[in-house]
Write an enzyme that holds these catalytic residues in place. Sequence first.
Site, mmCIF file in Angstrom:
data_model
loop_
_atom_site.group_PDB
_atom_site.id
_atom_site.type_symbol
_atom_site.label_atom_id
_atom_site.label_comp_id
_atom_site.label_asym_id
_atom_site.label_seq_id
_atom_site.Cartn_x
_atom_site.Cartn_y
_atom_site.Cartn_z
ATOM 1 N N ARG A 1 0.835 -1.211 0.000
ATOM 2 C CA ARG A 1 0.000 0.000 0.000
ATOM 3 C C ARG A 1 0.866 1.254 0.000
ATOM 4 O O ARG A 1 0.590 2.202 -0.744
ATOM 5 C CB ARG A 1 -0.945 0.015 1.202
ATOM 6 C CG ARG A 1 -2.069 -0.991 1.101
ATOM 7 C CD ARG A 1 -2.985 -0.929 2.299
ATOM 8 N NE ARG A 1 -2.204 -1.132 3.513
ATOM 9 C CZ ARG A 1 -2.595 -0.804 4.731
ATOM 10 N NH1 ARG A 1 -3.771 -0.238 4.914
ATOM 11 N NH2 ARG A 1 -1.831 -1.030 5.774
ATOM 12 N N ASN B 1 -6.098 -2.801 2.060
ATOM 13 C CA ASN B 1 -5.977 -4.251 2.223
ATOM 14 C C ASN B 1 -7.375 -4.848 2.249
ATOM 15 O O ASN B 1 -8.251 -4.354 2.955
ATOM 16 C CB ASN B 1 -5.260 -4.607 3.525
ATOM 17 C CG ASN B 1 -3.766 -4.408 3.437
ATOM 18 O OD1 ASN B 1 -3.198 -4.346 2.364
ATOM 19 N ND2 ASN B 1 -3.132 -4.303 4.588
#
Length: 93
Positions: A19, A37
């Site tokens: 990320r 996520n």
Amino acid sequence: MKIGREYIIQGRVQGVGFRFFTYQWMKKRPITGYVWNRDDGSVGVKAFAKENVLKEFEDWLEAGGPRSAKITFWSATSCEYEQLADFSIHHCE
């Protein structure tokens, strides 16, 4: 014209900074959206930009993304355009 795409990235993509690296990559380009996520261990991305810029992101995924990740599969589907100010990391789905 800007368009929207939703990406699902599978493989070793959680717990390896995926990320954060995606956020860093996107911030250097004229892209808005967010990365998060997913509960199934994959990562989701919603990105809004011109098609050629999204193609650059897809090329980055094809090349393997961040070195710490191991992408085994990714997909892209069109999604409704969202007017956002920037690109961010979301901490849940």
